[in-house]
Enzyme design. Sequence first.
Site, mmCIF file in Angstrom:
data_model
loop_
_atom_site.group_PDB
_atom_site.id
_atom_site.type_symbol
_atom_site.label_atom_id
_atom_site.label_comp_id
_atom_site.label_asym_id
_atom_site.label_seq_id
_atom_site.Cartn_x
_atom_site.Cartn_y
_atom_site.Cartn_z
ATOM 1 N N SER A 163 5.542 -15.052 3.610
ATOM 2 C CA SER A 163 4.775 -14.882 2.375
ATOM 3 C C SER A 163 5.714 -14.873 1.168
ATOM 4 C CB SER A 163 3.925 -13.612 2.489
ATOM 5 O OG SER A 163 2.925 -13.622 1.507
ATOM 6 N N ASP A 187 2.537 -18.253 -4.343
ATOM 7 C CA ASP A 187 3.645 -17.742 -3.534
ATOM 8 C C ASP A 187 3.899 -18.759 -2.401
ATOM 9 O OD1 ASP A 187 1.502 -17.071 -1.824
ATOM 10 O OD2 ASP A 187 2.525 -15.290 -1.080
ATOM 11 N N ASP A 224 3.332 -19.160 0.746
ATOM 12 C CA ASP A 224 2.267 -19.601 1.654
ATOM 13 C C ASP A 224 0.938 -19.758 0.919
ATOM 14 O OD1 ASP A 224 1.989 -16.782 1.496
ATOM 15 O OD2 ASP A 224 0.944 -16.710 3.422
ATOM 16 N N ASP A 275 -1.254 -18.007 -0.663
ATOM 17 C CA ASP A 275 -2.473 -17.189 -0.646
ATOM 18 C C ASP A 275 -2.609 -16.394 -1.939
ATOM 19 O OD1 ASP A 275 -0.379 -15.495 0.068
ATOM 20 O OD2 ASP A 275 -1.401 -14.620 1.803
HETATM 21 MG MG MG Z 1 1.509 -14.880 0.666
#
Ligand code: MG
Length: 443
Positions: free
Chosen positions: A96, A236, A238, A240
């Site tokens: 993340s 960010d 990934d 999300d």
């Molecule tokens: Mg993330």
Amino acid sequence: MSLMVSVSGVRGVVGQTLTPAVALEFAQAFGTLLGGGRVLLARDSRPSGPMLEAAALAGLLAAGCAVTRLGIAMTPTVGFAVRRGGFDGGLVVTASHNPGQWNGLKFLDRTGTALEPQQARQLVELRAAGSFRIVSEPPQPRDDPDAGQRHVQAVLDAVEADLSPLKGLRVVLDSVNGAGCLDTPRLLSALGCQVIHVNSDPTGRFAHPPEPVAENLAGLGAAVKEAGAAVGFAQDPDADRLAIVDERGRYIGEEYTLALACWFVLSRRPGPVAANLSTSRLIDDLGRRFSVPVLRTPVGESHVARRMLAEGCVIGGEGNGGVIDPRIGYVRDSLSGISLVLQLMAQTGKSVSQLVAELPRYTMVKEKMELDPARAKDCLEAITARFAACSPNTVDGVRLDFPEGWVHVRPSNTEPIVRIVAEGPDAVTTANLVARVRAAAGL
Ligand code: MG
């Protein structure tokens, strides 16, 4: 730093606490938990991704899973694809927003959301016990390179506003060289925007610290001003989480991502909203404006997503830039956030700074301190007793709502620390609220 194991998955420094052997074991445990089944496997763009993905693939296959590889894909793409494709689970190799030397594993269940705490605990126990399901003839893995495109299409299919005001609108996108690089520009173009894409190569070599918070997004602010753009979006690694910079290049604060997205959805389809206990009161203000209930959940997107499912929420998420649109998936999704915020701009004809100015302005304070779990328990009890008149919410630590603001005191599940999040109309009032609560707890 030891391997961090929590409800949101596993994270560690690559080669130190997170090795291929660790990824292999957790993947074997996950495949065992699922009893085999159909599983999606993806990774963000970090250089360690292919190595850990290979280890995770071996673990899933060993447990008899039928694995479909998405390659580099956003966590929300995996959540979307698990649900749409009727998969039994998803595994994403990502740390993340942690820095580049980190990596990790996120596990999604058949609804495409993070595991329930009980399942997450079971996973850790299975890995510790090392008793894994094992097959001698694993199914052959498949590849699916188009999941990102289908995710974009689903977000486009969910558009409700007239998009014509967005035609030619300049938008700067900072994908931090993460998994958002590949499909996010396609979404923006399809919405009619002119995209200026910075940090656009999915190399996993992060051009700035990858958490989308104010101190890391000065470059995006400058790029927005230089381009004369209407808005800047930051993802960010990934993808999300989503942060927003206004047309003057100013970071508006992560809490406003969910607030603006909620505003648009509620203006179209009023209905219940879910947010965690540490999310801004902005959501309650919007709930009142549109006469809908706001349901508060423990911190962690799995809690928010499950409450949304149970209560039929029209929108939900977390104040750290995490928007969950149930029409797309039960996972935080920067693409949904981008689409909803741009639609709010199109529908109202207002700039980001004008929209923000129409919402209340609060000051949020976040503190953390070391405290052993036994002492933390005593502190929470003392706070609950002292402020009984505030009807404390104790589903996750204790949250106190005062007329002028709120304080949420929460012990970490993974470290001997307590976090305090508070919000009020200004810095002095908020500091006073924190001081009152700390005094009651002897902190
Ligand atoms: Mg993330």
